[in-house]
Write a protein that holds these residues in place. Sequence first.
Motif, PDB file in Angstrom:
ATOM      1  N   ALA A 190      76.588 -80.000   4.323  1.00  0.00           N
ATOM      2  CA  ALA A 190      77.558 -80.836   3.614  1.00  0.00           C
ATOM      3  C   ALA A 190      78.281 -80.033   2.541  1.00  0.00           C
ATOM      4  O   ALA A 190      79.505 -80.151   2.379  1.00  0.00           O
ATOM      5  CB  ALA A 190      76.859 -82.043   3.002  1.00  0.00           C
ATOM      6  N   ALA A 191      77.544 -79.210   1.803  1.00  0.00           N
ATOM      7  CA  ALA A 191      78.161 -78.395   0.758  1.00  0.00           C
ATOM      8  C   ALA A 191      79.176 -77.420   1.356  1.00  0.00           C
ATOM      9  O   ALA A 191      80.296 -77.276   0.845  1.00  0.00           O
ATOM     10  CB  ALA A 191      77.092 -77.635  -0.014  1.00  0.00           C
ATOM     11  N   ARG A 192      78.790 -76.769   2.429  1.00  0.00           N
ATOM     12  CA  ARG A 192      79.655 -75.757   3.034  1.00  0.00           C
ATOM     13  C   ARG A 192      80.882 -76.370   3.687  1.00  0.00           C
ATOM     14  O   ARG A 192      81.978 -75.783   3.678  1.00  0.00           O
ATOM     15  CB  ARG A 192      78.851 -74.966   4.090  1.00  0.00           C
ATOM     16  N   LEU A 193      80.743 -77.593   4.221  1.00  0.00           N
ATOM     17  CA  LEU A 193      81.812 -78.184   5.024  1.00  0.00           C
ATOM     18  C   LEU A 193      82.600 -79.263   4.290  1.00  0.00           C
ATOM     19  O   LEU A 193      83.475 -79.905   4.865  1.00  0.00           O
ATOM     20  CB  LEU A 193      81.221 -78.760   6.317  1.00  0.00           C
ATOM     21  N   GLY A 194      82.285 -79.498   3.001  1.00  0.00           N
ATOM     22  CA  GLY A 194      83.067 -80.431   2.207  1.00  0.00           C
ATOM     23  C   GLY A 194      82.767 -81.892   2.461  1.00  0.00           C
ATOM     24  O   GLY A 194      83.629 -82.755   2.278  1.00  0.00           O
ATOM     25  N   ALA A 195      81.543 -82.208   2.876  1.00  0.00           N
ATOM     26  CA  ALA A 195      81.136 -83.594   3.079  1.00  0.00           C
ATOM     27  C   ALA A 195      80.149 -84.002   1.983  1.00  0.00           C
ATOM     28  O   ALA A 195      79.796 -83.203   1.117  1.00  0.00           O
ATOM     29  CB  ALA A 195      80.509 -83.768   4.457  1.00  0.00           C
ATOM     30  N   LYS A 196      79.701 -85.263   2.033  1.00  0.00           N
ATOM     31  CA  LYS A 196      78.743 -85.776   1.050  1.00  0.00           C
ATOM     32  C   LYS A 196      77.456 -86.149   1.779  1.00  0.00           C
ATOM     33  O   LYS A 196      77.500 -86.761   2.855  1.00  0.00           O
ATOM     34  CB  LYS A 196      79.315 -87.003   0.329  1.00  0.00           C
TER      35      LYS A 196
END
Length: 233
Positions: A190-196
């Motif tokens: 999530a951090a790397r791909l811009g999600a929550k």
Amino acid sequence: MNTPHINTDGNKIAESILLPGDPLRAKFIAENFLTDVVQFNSVRNMFGFTGKYNEKEVSVMGTGMGMPSIGIYSYELITKFGVKNLIRIGSCGALQENLKVYDVIIAQGASTNSNYASQYGLPGTFAPIASYELLSKAVKVANDLNIDVHVGNILSSDTFYDDNAEAHLLWKKMGILGIEMEAAALYMNAARLGAKALSILTVSDNIITKEETTASERQSAFVNMMKISLEMI
């Protein structure tokens, strides 16, 4: 859009998804909490469903056990299907004496003994943490529902049967609330791909006190974390 692991046959996956490890828990949630349900995946019997909860569209899908498995599914859900909010709902073994079976843990952070972060080539140690937005929503919903929760750090372990039978005691000393096997990879993806992302866990057993539940209870009886997750959405 299909992937080697998710074949939707044109059915929609919602922007918010619940991710139990057990695909039968995904089926239980779809059958007991959602309306207008459509199954969107059955590849490898990793069942996925989309439906509505209080008129809000939501999906639920199993991820299997371990960081490699949830790493695959969460990566594809984010990059190929546009999922933005990923909430793991799973079980864990408690490491503190005050935690009882059926207690709910909200994982603020996920320490790990995994080498998952090495793929990023970082010049240091990455700390996998939850989305604060999802975390604060979960705590508020739990309070509104009068469900007591424990918020803190967990361990995502690559080993269920550790060759060092005392390893868990070292993590206990660091205040780790419980051990599971998926959250750290979910948080890193999530951090790397811009999600929550957020993990909400139910204590299935206490490794220190030896209190435990049954396999059937882990499949369908952990309803408080399900309620918190759905009410958040």
